[in-house]
Enzyme design. Structure first.
Site, PDB file in Angstrom:
ATOM      1  N   ASN A 204       2.807  -4.969   6.749  1.00 30.57           N
ATOM      2  CA  ASN A 204       2.364  -5.594   7.996  1.00 30.57           C
ATOM      3  C   ASN A 204       0.861  -5.319   8.141  1.00 30.57           C
ATOM      4  O   ASN A 204       0.241  -4.718   7.251  1.00 30.57           O
ATOM      5  CB  ASN A 204       3.191  -5.109   9.196  1.00 30.57           C
ATOM      6  CG  ASN A 204       3.031  -3.619   9.463  1.00 30.57           C
ATOM      7  OD1 ASN A 204       2.066  -2.990   9.010  1.00 30.57           O
ATOM      8  ND2 ASN A 204       3.965  -3.044  10.187  1.00 30.57           N
ATOM      9  N   ARG A 205       0.257  -5.747   9.241  1.00 31.96           N
ATOM     10  CA  ARG A 205      -1.201  -5.650   9.369  1.00 31.96           C
ATOM     11  C   ARG A 205      -1.677  -4.200   9.323  1.00 31.96           C
ATOM     12  O   ARG A 205      -2.651  -3.879   8.635  1.00 31.96           O
ATOM     13  CB  ARG A 205      -1.655  -6.324  10.676  1.00 31.96           C
ATOM     14  CG  ARG A 205      -1.495  -7.823  10.653  1.00 31.96           C
ATOM     15  CD  ARG A 205      -1.902  -8.473  11.955  1.00 31.96           C
ATOM     16  NE  ARG A 205      -1.048  -8.090  13.067  1.00 31.96           N
ATOM     17  CZ  ARG A 205      -0.952  -8.765  14.209  1.00 31.96           C
ATOM     18  NH1 ARG A 205      -1.664  -9.867  14.379  1.00 31.96           N
ATOM     19  NH2 ARG A 205      -0.150  -8.358  15.172  1.00 31.96           N
ATOM     20  N   ALA A 206      -0.989  -3.325  10.040  1.00 34.33           N
ATOM     21  CA  ALA A 206      -1.425  -1.922  10.097  1.00 34.33           C
ATOM     22  C   ALA A 206      -1.301  -1.272   8.724  1.00 34.33           C
ATOM     23  O   ALA A 206      -2.178  -0.513   8.291  1.00 34.33           O
ATOM     24  CB  ALA A 206      -0.592  -1.167  11.122  1.00 34.33           C
ATOM     25  N   GLU A 207      -0.182  -1.577   8.034  1.00 34.43           N
ATOM     26  CA  GLU A 207       0.039  -0.963   6.719  1.00 34.43           C
ATOM     27  C   GLU A 207      -1.024  -1.419   5.718  1.00 34.43           C
ATOM     28  O   GLU A 207      -1.538  -0.615   4.933  1.00 34.43           O
ATOM     29  CB  GLU A 207       1.440  -1.319   6.212  1.00 34.43           C
ATOM     30  CG  GLU A 207       2.541  -0.560   6.947  1.00 34.43           C
ATOM     31  CD  GLU A 207       3.896  -1.242   6.949  1.00 34.43           C
ATOM     32  OE1 GLU A 207       4.838  -0.631   7.491  1.00 34.43           O
ATOM     33  OE2 GLU A 207       4.024  -2.386   6.456  1.00 34.43           O
TER      34      GLU A 207
ATOM     35  N   ASP B 141      12.213  -6.081   8.368  1.00 35.91           N
ATOM     36  CA  ASP B 141      13.423  -5.909   7.549  1.00 35.91           C
ATOM     37  C   ASP B 141      14.046  -7.270   7.254  1.00 35.91           C
ATOM     38  O   ASP B 141      14.494  -7.548   6.137  1.00 35.91           O
ATOM     39  CB  ASP B 141      14.470  -5.075   8.309  1.00 35.91           C
ATOM     40  CG  ASP B 141      14.091  -3.597   8.410  1.00 35.91           C
ATOM     41  OD1 ASP B 141      13.103  -3.191   7.786  1.00 35.91           O
ATOM     42  OD2 ASP B 141      14.806  -2.871   9.125  1.00 35.91           O
TER      43      ASP B 141
HETATM   44  N1  LIG Z   1       5.466 -11.441  18.635  1.00 33.16           N
HETATM   45  C1  LIG Z   1       5.911 -12.255  17.681  1.00 33.16           C
HETATM   46  N2  LIG Z   1       5.927 -13.593  17.873  1.00 33.16           N
HETATM   47  C2  LIG Z   1       6.381 -14.427  16.923  1.00 33.16           C
HETATM   48  N3  LIG Z   1       6.831 -14.023  15.722  1.00 33.16           N
HETATM   49  C3  LIG Z   1       6.826 -12.707  15.459  1.00 33.16           C
HETATM   50  C4  LIG Z   1       6.372 -11.747  16.428  1.00 33.16           C
HETATM   51  N4  LIG Z   1       6.487 -10.519  15.887  1.00 33.16           N
HETATM   52  C5  LIG Z   1       6.995 -10.700  14.646  1.00 33.16           C
HETATM   53  N5  LIG Z   1       7.196 -12.002  14.374  1.00 33.16           N
HETATM   54  C6  LIG Z   1       7.720 -12.580  13.119  1.00 33.16           C
HETATM   55  O1  LIG Z   1       8.272 -11.516  12.347  1.00 33.16           O
HETATM   56  C7  LIG Z   1       7.523 -11.314  11.128  1.00 33.16           C
HETATM   57  C8  LIG Z   1       7.433  -9.843  10.818  1.00 33.16           C
HETATM   58  O2  LIG Z   1       6.853  -9.180  11.915  1.00 33.16           O
HETATM   59  P1  LIG Z   1       5.797  -7.980  11.744  1.00 33.16           P
HETATM   60  O3  LIG Z   1       4.593  -8.455  11.047  1.00 33.16           O
HETATM   61  O4  LIG Z   1       5.624  -7.385  13.098  1.00 33.16           O
HETATM   62  O5  LIG Z   1       6.609  -6.999  10.786  1.00 33.16           O
HETATM   63  P2  LIG Z   1       6.803  -5.409  10.835  1.00 33.16           P
HETATM   64  O6  LIG Z   1       5.680  -4.758  11.561  1.00 33.16           O
HETATM   65  O7  LIG Z   1       7.076  -4.959   9.452  1.00 33.16           O
HETATM   66  O8  LIG Z   1       8.123  -5.277  11.679  1.00 33.16           O
HETATM   67  P3  LIG Z   1       9.079  -4.005  11.756  1.00 33.16           P
HETATM   68  O9  LIG Z   1       8.444  -2.903  10.959  1.00 33.16           O
HETATM   69  O10 LIG Z   1       9.213  -3.709  13.209  1.00 33.16           O
HETATM   70  O11 LIG Z   1      10.363  -4.459  11.160  1.00 33.16           O
HETATM   71  C9  LIG Z   1       6.180 -11.994  11.377  1.00 33.16           C
HETATM   72  O12 LIG Z   1       5.593 -12.381  10.158  1.00 33.16           O
HETATM   73  C10 LIG Z   1       6.599 -13.174  12.266  1.00 33.16           C
HETATM   74  O13 LIG Z   1       7.144 -14.215  11.483  1.00 33.16           O
HETATM   75 MG   LIG Z   2       7.872  -3.114   8.632  1.00 29.26          MG
END
Ligand SMILES: Nc1ncnc2c1ncn2[C@@H]1O[C@H](COP(=O)(O)OP(=O)(O)OP(=O)(O)O)[C@@H](O)[C@H]1O
Ligand SMILES: [Mg+2]
Length: 352
Positions: free
Chosen positions: A232-235, A300
């Site tokens: 994800n963005r932070a990672e 996930d």
């Molecule tokens: N606020 C949002 N609005 C619309 N779509 C979202 C939103 N948050 C997440 N998504 C969808 O879910 C996908 C994965 O979300 P994110 O990038 O937050 O992953 P993540 O941080 O790994 O999530 P987590 O670790 O909580 O499982 C995004 O690419 C998008 O398609």
């Molecule tokens: Mg994740």
């Protein structure tokens, strides 16, 4: 960067022209032309065999009322009325794979304690094919949340790295399970279950299996040679630093992919959707959610959908679009964190 042989994650390799055409379509997606990806029929998904390896955990919730402050310390007293346990981490990923109608194998370590037994019980009620290594000295990873009136008051975590011998036994088990699976999915929550991740990637790639990784932490050298990684963005920021523009992001990701020999990187960008980086170029998919209730676990669902689709022989670009749609569905759900094949392909319905 040149990808190693067998980098194509489906029988239809991604060509530069396909990706550019797709990017073009995505840019003009007023009519959602780019989203009209073919339905994946149920028998194809049912034949897809995904081996999930990683850190499993129990998500435990205690719900109660607060009517007084403790006489012992200035803290609220919660009178617990209801409890709930859910499979978390790699187990949630495996559950997402099987909810789509694909076959999910799960290799992980749990302790010989009550949360470990609960994980065994919950996995027994699911369609996940569990291969659990037991470590008698390990407190099973558990995240306990105490809630009152929909507010979290406290979270308590128990976790420890599994024993060396147990992890080695897991590696041997991995090698025996590998031939029976089409795709390997490594779900890293930095709890130590993936201590031998580099070796697992090497073995799986040598056997010609795509390896997808959901990464954690700042040491990605350990994921060298993986097929696709889904930060994800932070990672991603933790590893490549803060980017100043999209062009800067592309340059940083290309350099990272080259240095770690990663075929593809899928950046999940929460409300901004997701971006796929490969040798053929960059493809962006906008977020698809109509309503957003609960975003935790969306990552996930993304990697589970990708793996299930790739195991079914779906080309990477289509798999990414299905994963983006699945994420759009799952964030609209309260409580449950999976998407079924019927939800993903409602029209026409997936054939039996
Ligand atoms: N606020 C949002 N609005 C619309 N779509 C979202 C939103 N948050 C997440 N998504 C969808 O879910 C996908 C994965 O979300 P994110 O990038 O937050 O992953 P993540 O941080 O790994 O999530 P987590 O670790 O909580 O499982 C995004 O690419 C998008 O398609
Ligand atoms: Mg994740």
């Amino acid at each position: 960067m040149r990808c190693p042989a067998r980098c194509s994650v489906s029988d239809q390799p991604i060509s530069r022209s396909t990706l550019h055409a797709a990017t073009e379509a995505a840019t003009h997606d007023a009519a959602h032309a780019s989203q009209q990806v073919p339905t994946v029929r149920r028998p194809r998904l049912a034949a897809s065999r995904v081996l999930v390896v990683g850190d499993v955990m129990l998500d435990r919730y205690w719900f109660g009322d607060v009517t007084r402050i403790s006489p012992e310390a200035p803290v609220p007293v919660v009178h617990v009325q209801r409890t709930e346990d859910r499979l978390g981490g790699a187990a949630n990923v495996a559950r997402n794979v099987s909810a789509l109608g694909a076959q999910a194998g799960l290799l992980c370590v749990v302790g010989h304690d009550e949360p470990g037994e609960r994980i065994v019980e919950l996995l027994g009620q699911s369609s996940v094919n569990a291969h659990l290594e037991r470590d008698p000295a390990l407190p099973t990873t558990i995240k306990l949340r105490i809630l009152s009136r929909q507010q979290q008051l406290l979270r308590i975590d128990f976790e420890k790295t599994p024993a060396h011998e147990v992890l080695l036994a897991g590696l041997v088990k991995f090698e025996t399970l590998l031939p029976g699976h089409d795709v390997v999915l490594l779900s890293d929550y930095a709890k130590g279950g993936l201590t031998h991740v580099t070796r697992m990637i090497e073995t799986a790639r040598a056997a010609g299996k795509p390896v997808l990784v959901d990464p954690k932490g700042d040491d990605w050298e350990r994921y060298r040679g993986a097929t696709l990684i889904t930060p994800n963005r932070a990672e991603l920021t933790e590893v490549v630093g803060r980017w100043k523009s999209e062009a800067d992001l592309h340059a940083r990701v290309d350099a990272l992919r080259a240095s770690l020999q990663l075929c593809a990187l899928l950046l999940t960008r929460s409300e901004e959707g997701m971006t796929l980086f490969t040798d053929a170029g960059v493809l962006h998919e906008s977020a698809r959610a109509r309503e957003v209730y609960d975003v935790s676990g969306a990552g996930d669902t993304v990697i589970a959908t990708l793996a299930a689709m790739l195991g079914a022989g779906v080309p990477l670009i289509e798999a990414v679009r299905h994963a983006n749609r699945a994420a759009g569905i799952v964030v609209g759900k309260l409580g449950t964190a999976t998407v079924s094949d019927d939800e993903l392909f409602p029209d026409p319905p997936a054939l039996a």
